[in-house]
Design a protein around this motif. Structure first.
Motif, mmCIF file in Angstrom:
data_model
loop_
_atom_site.group_PDB
_atom_site.id
_atom_site.type_symbol
_atom_site.label_atom_id
_atom_site.label_comp_id
_atom_site.label_asym_id
_atom_site.label_seq_id
_atom_site.Cartn_x
_atom_site.Cartn_y
_atom_site.Cartn_z
ATOM 1 N N LEU A 166 0.906 -1.348 0.106
ATOM 2 C CA LEU A 166 -0.013 0.227 0.077
ATOM 3 C C LEU A 166 1.052 1.165 0.057
ATOM 4 O O LEU A 166 1.774 1.405 0.836
ATOM 5 N N LYS B 176 0.628 5.212 0.445
ATOM 6 C CA LYS B 176 -0.464 6.165 0.831
ATOM 7 C C LYS B 176 0.134 7.701 0.804
ATOM 8 O O LYS B 176 1.174 7.717 0.411
ATOM 9 N N SER C 228 -4.445 6.931 -2.130
ATOM 10 C CA SER C 228 -3.536 5.670 -1.975
ATOM 11 C C SER C 228 -3.736 4.652 -3.011
ATOM 12 O O SER C 228 -4.766 4.787 -3.913
ATOM 13 N N TYR D 147 -3.076 0.388 -3.731
ATOM 14 C CA TYR D 147 -2.935 -0.772 -3.304
ATOM 15 C C TYR D 147 -2.316 -1.736 -4.530
ATOM 16 O O TYR D 147 -3.042 -1.955 -5.446
ATOM 17 N N ASP E 216 -9.259 0.570 1.178
ATOM 18 C CA ASP E 216 -8.843 0.287 2.846
ATOM 19 C C ASP E 216 -7.756 -0.929 2.947
ATOM 20 O O ASP E 216 -7.448 -1.208 3.914
ATOM 21 N N LYS E 217 -7.460 -1.634 1.989
ATOM 22 C CA LYS E 217 -6.412 -2.708 1.904
ATOM 23 C C LYS E 217 -5.032 -2.338 2.577
ATOM 24 O O LYS E 217 -4.783 -1.287 1.985
ATOM 25 N N LYS E 218 -4.523 -2.832 3.537
ATOM 26 C CA LYS E 218 -3.166 -2.395 4.287
ATOM 27 C C LYS E 218 -2.074 -3.651 4.392
ATOM 28 O O LYS E 218 -1.438 -3.397 4.919
ATOM 29 N N VAL F 256 3.576 -1.183 3.902
ATOM 30 C CA VAL F 256 2.941 0.320 3.737
ATOM 31 C C VAL F 256 3.962 1.394 3.686
ATOM 32 O O VAL F 256 4.956 1.550 4.448
ATOM 33 N N ASP G 95 4.702 5.544 3.219
ATOM 34 C CA ASP G 95 4.129 6.570 3.115
ATOM 35 C C ASP G 95 4.803 7.557 2.055
ATOM 36 O O ASP G 95 6.098 8.080 2.288
#
Length: 414
Positions: free
Chosen positions: A2, A4, A17, A19, A32-34, A38, A40
C-alpha cells in the motif's frame, strides 16, 4: 503493498492511496486494504516512468578498458572503442556490465531504453542475447557505424533485424561522400519497410553547418508516410545552421512527423571541440523545435566510456541540462518532463502506462511534490514500482539532528 499519501499531477490538492497485490497489479485506488508493506509518500508527486530513447549500452561503463580520450572528440572516442574496447566485449563481459546498467536505469525511474549497438565485434548480436530482464525494456537499434558502406555492415544489419532488433540505424554524415550518405538514408528506409521496423539515425552529429542530412531523412519519411516511425538523433549541426534554413527545415520536420532526439549532456561535451573561442554549444535547437510543433525527446547517450567519461542515466538531470543549454525560461520548466516521458514514448512508439485498477503497476513517486522541484533538484525518484519489483531512494537531510528534508527539497508551493 500500500502506498499512501500520493499526489496525482491532475489532482494535486488531494492525497491518494494505491494498493498493489502480490502479482504486481494495481488492485484498487483509495481503498482500505493494508496488508503487506505500507509506504508513506508524504504528499510526493506520482509520475509516468521515464524513458531513455538514446543510449549506447553495449559499450557503456568501459571507460577504463583502454586508453583515455585525450582530445575529448567524438572521432577519437569512436576510434578507441572500435580499435581497443570492442575487442574486450565478450558475451560474459556485456552481461555483467548490463546487469549494473539496468539497475542504474531502474533506480532512476527509467523503464524503457533504446540502445544503439554497433556491428563491430558483433556487439549488437551480444546485446540481443543479453537484454532480457524484468526491470527495463531495451529496444535495440542495429547501428551500422561508421556507415552502411564499410566492411560487411549492410549484411550484418540485415542479420540483426532478422534476429530481433526493433530499429534500423544509420549515420549518413559519416559515410565517405554526400552521395553515399543519401544512398544510406534510402537503404535504411528500404530495410525499415521490408522488415517492418522503426528508424533512428545518428544524423548531422557535427558542427558542420553544411551537414544537412536531417532534411534528407525527413523528406524520405514524408514520401513514404512513415514519419511517425522515424527518429532523428543528435542533429547538433542545427546549432550552426543559419536561421532562414533552420526555419525552412522545421516546416519539413513538422510535416513529415518525425521525432527529434537530443542528447544535451554528451553533445555539450563533444561539440565545439574544434572551435577556439567563442565555442559553440553544439546541441540541437530543442526549444525552437518544440515551439515549431515537432516531437522532441531527450536521451542520455554515452555513460562512462571513451566518448563520455561521466553520466548516470538520471533523466531528470538530462532535462535540467536541456533547460540550461538551450535557454529555456522559468515558465517552461514543467514542460521539460514531457521530453523524458510522453514525447519519448511517442518517439519509441510505446504505449504509456496508466495508473488504474487492473493495470500492471508501472509508475514513479518523485522525491518532490512538484515537477518544478523534481527538475530543479534532479534527485532520483523516492519510489520506483514496476509490477512486483520496486526500488526506494530514501533521502534524509538533518541539520543539528533536526530533519530538514522536506523544507530543502520542496522549495516552491504549487
Amino acid at each position: 503493498m500500500l502506498i499512501k499519501n500520493v499526489k496525482f499531477q491532475e489532482d494535486d490538492n488531494k492525497s491518494h492511496s494505491i494498493y498493489i497485490n502480490d502479482e504486481g497489479i494495481i488492485e484498487c485506488i483509495d481503498c482500505d486494504k493494508k496488508d503487506g508493506e505500507v509506504i508513506d509518500a508524504k504528499g510526493r508527486l506520482i509520475s509516468k516512468p521515464f524513458v531513455n530513447p538514446h543510449a549506447h549500452l553495449g559499450y557503456a561503463l568501459t571507460l577504463n578498458y583502454a586508453r583515455h580520450n585525450l582530445s575529448g572528440t567524438l572521432i577519437e572516442g569512436v576510434e578507441i572503442i572500435r580499435e581497443e574496447v570492442s575487442q574486450k566485449i565478450t558475451q560474459d563481459d556485456l552481461e555483467k556490465r548490463l546487469g549494473k546498467i539496468i539497475k542504474m536505469h531502474f533506480i532512476n525511474g527509467v523503464f524503457y531504453v533504446r540502445s544503439h549497438d554497433p556491428v563491430w565485434n558483433d556487439v549488437v548480436f551480444k546485446m540481443l542475447k543479453a537484454r532480457a530482464n524484468p526491470l527495463v525494456d531495451i529496444q535495440v537499434v542495429a547501428f551500422p557505424s561508421p556507415g552502411f558502406f564499410f566492411d560487411e555492415n549492410l549484411e550484418k544489419i540485415r542479420k540483426a533485424l532478422e534476429e530481433g532488433a526493433e530499429v534500423v540505424g544509420l549515420i549518413p554524415h559519416s559515410e565517405r561522400s554526400y552521395d553515399d550518405g543519401v544512398k544510406s538514408v534510402k537503404i535504411a528506409f528500404d530495410l525499415a519497410v521490408e522488415y517492418n521496423k522503426l528508424i533512428d539515425g545518428h544524423v548531422d552529429e557535427t558542427d558542420d553547418p553544411n551537414s544537412r542530412f536531417s532534411e534528407v531523412v525527413a523528406r524520405e519519411a514524408l514520401s513514404r508516410g512513415i514519419g511517425y516511425r522515424t527518429s532523428i538523433s543528435h542533429m547538433t549541426a542545427s546549432h550552426s545552421y543559419d536561421n532562414w534554413y533552420f526555419h525552412k527545415l522545421t516546416l519539413l520536420l513538422r510535416e513529415s512527423g518525425v521525432s527529434i532526439i537530443s542528447n544535451p549532456i554528451v553533445s555539450m561535451h563533444l561539440q565545439g571541440r574544434y572551435d577556439n573561442y567563442p565555442k559553440r554549444r553544439g546541441v540541437a535547437r530543442i526549444r525552437e523545435l518544440i515551439n515549431s510543433g515537432i516531437n522532441v525527446a531527450l536521451g542520455s547517450d554515452n555513460v562512462a566510456d571513451p566518448i563520455y567519461p561521466l553520466g548516470d542515466y538520471n533523466m531528470l538531470r538530462v532535462a535540467q541540462e536541456a533547460f540550461l543549454v538551450d535557454h529555456f525560461t522559468s515558465n517552461e520548466v514543467e514542460k521539460l518532463l514531457n521530453l523524458i516521458t510522453t514525447n519519448a514514448y511517442k518517439a519509441m512508439q510505446l504505449k504509456e502506462p496508466e495508473v488504474k485498477p487492473g493495470n500492471k503497476a508501472e509508475f514513479l513517486i518523485l522525491q518532490t511534490k512538484t515537477i518544478y522541484d523534481a527538475i530543479r533538484t534532479a534527485l532520483p525518484p523516492f519510489l520506483v514500482v514496476r509490477g512486483k519489483h520496486y526500488a526506494m531512494n530514501e533521502i534524509k537531510i538533518r541539520i543539528d539532528e533536526i530533519e530538514e528534508t522536506d523544507k530543502i527539497i520542496n522549495i516552491i508551493d504549487k
